[in-house]
Design a protein around this motif. Sequence first.
Motif, PDB file in Angstrom:
ATOM      1  N   LYS A 111       0.847  -1.182   0.000  1.00  0.00           N
ATOM      2  CA  LYS A 111       0.000   0.000   0.000  1.00  0.00           C
ATOM      3  C   LYS A 111       0.888   1.238   0.000  1.00  0.00           C
ATOM      4  O   LYS A 111       1.842   1.334   0.788  1.00  0.00           O
ATOM      5  N   SER A 113       1.289   4.087   1.327  1.00  0.00           N
ATOM      6  CA  SER A 113       0.788   4.850   2.470  1.00  0.00           C
ATOM      7  C   SER A 113       1.941   5.289   3.369  1.00  0.00           C
ATOM      8  O   SER A 113       3.108   4.967   3.131  1.00  0.00           O
ATOM      9  N   LYS A 114       1.586   6.015   4.436  1.00  0.00           N
ATOM     10  CA  LYS A 114       2.597   6.478   5.390  1.00  0.00           C
ATOM     11  C   LYS A 114       3.310   5.301   6.046  1.00  0.00           C
ATOM     12  O   LYS A 114       4.483   5.379   6.377  1.00  0.00           O
ATOM     13  N   THR A 116       4.131   2.414   4.732  1.00  0.00           N
ATOM     14  CA  THR A 116       5.213   1.947   3.856  1.00  0.00           C
ATOM     15  C   THR A 116       6.346   2.966   3.809  1.00  0.00           C
ATOM     16  O   THR A 116       7.528   2.599   3.757  1.00  0.00           O
ATOM     17  N   LYS A 142       3.327   7.358  -5.431  1.00  0.00           N
ATOM     18  CA  LYS A 142       2.078   7.746  -4.760  1.00  0.00           C
ATOM     19  C   LYS A 142       1.338   8.819  -5.555  1.00  0.00           C
ATOM     20  O   LYS A 142       0.110   8.786  -5.685  1.00  0.00           O
ATOM     21  N   LYS A 146      -2.406   8.347  -7.173  1.00  0.00           N
ATOM     22  CA  LYS A 146      -3.543   9.186  -6.772  1.00  0.00           C
ATOM     23  C   LYS A 146      -4.202   9.863  -7.968  1.00  0.00           C
ATOM     24  O   LYS A 146      -5.422  10.035  -8.005  1.00  0.00           O
TER      25      LYS A 146
END
Length: 357
Positions: A111, A113-114, A116, A142, A146
Amino acid sequence: MSVELDVFVGNTTIMDKEVYQLWLNGYTVNDAVRVRMEGGVLEEYEASAEVLLSDTMDQFRTFQMCERLLHIPAKLANQLLFQIPPDRQAMLIDRYYAFDDAFAREVLGKKLSKGTKKDLDDISAKTGITLKSCRRQFDNFKRVFKVVEELKGPLVENIRQHFLLSDPLARDYAAIVFFASNRFETGKRKLHYLTFQDFAFCAGQLINNWTLGSVDNLAEDMDVDLDKEFLQDLKDLKILITDKDLLDQHKSLVCTALRGKTKVFNEMEANFKNLSRGLVNIAAKLTNTKDVRDFFIDLVEKFIEPCRSDRWTTVDMALYLTHYTNSAHMLDSFRYQAVWNRYMGVIKSCILRMYHD
């Protein structure tokens, strides 16, 4: 008291490709100066160390000011602050979004995300890539994810249009987006031998053949979501292993075609039913999210490892999969040919790419 001041006025922004790469790699100014000196730049231009330091600092500042524009590449062509020729703009964009395969391999399927991002220190230490470069690459992944996750239309084309990337780089980013969306398992020990490019190739096969976009150009999220109707239809293939007569016919046809063409024929014949069950069971379980995530580990455990233990070559593998796929055409009571071809076309391509004999 008089002061001498040297001033240079120009129209085109000067950007050295080698210095840009050092900046992208996360070097400090002093480290970049050292690398340039070791490369013989002082002798080449008959410059002093002070001039080299000043030049490097100036270019690093320019790159930092350009960075916000590179986050939205289309803005680079429309801004007035820097006069950058189109070919140099393309270079800046492609190099900024370029990434190390070793880094991509570490985050593939995770994922974006923060959570990772907190692992980047460890990834930097493991790969030898500077932390600054790891952060740039992760933030690019990222950012692209998005922007394109909500867009309709072909994934590769959306990435290419919005980020102005070259076709090969856009395809690599499509693989990253596809893996992040479907959360495929890539970190198990048995998969460590596979490279990022191995997975990227397989992602391209899945995108082009198993997603909604491969059958419906008007579908939403078409190149990210797997075609659920197709996955449901794959359950019909179980007849190949549950109907004993059909299983025996299939084995007979394949073995007849293979006899005398390979040194591992005896192993192919002895393991046919287990290998067939493995491939068909993978297909039948793809309606479950967890089994989709385990797709690659299943291919390795249920097919690739048994073949590797019997010392199949890549040529053996290609020969077997070709006859295994084509022989189903000759089974009179097998009525799922279109689904079978769509499934096995991808399976064959992925296994041949993943099979490092």
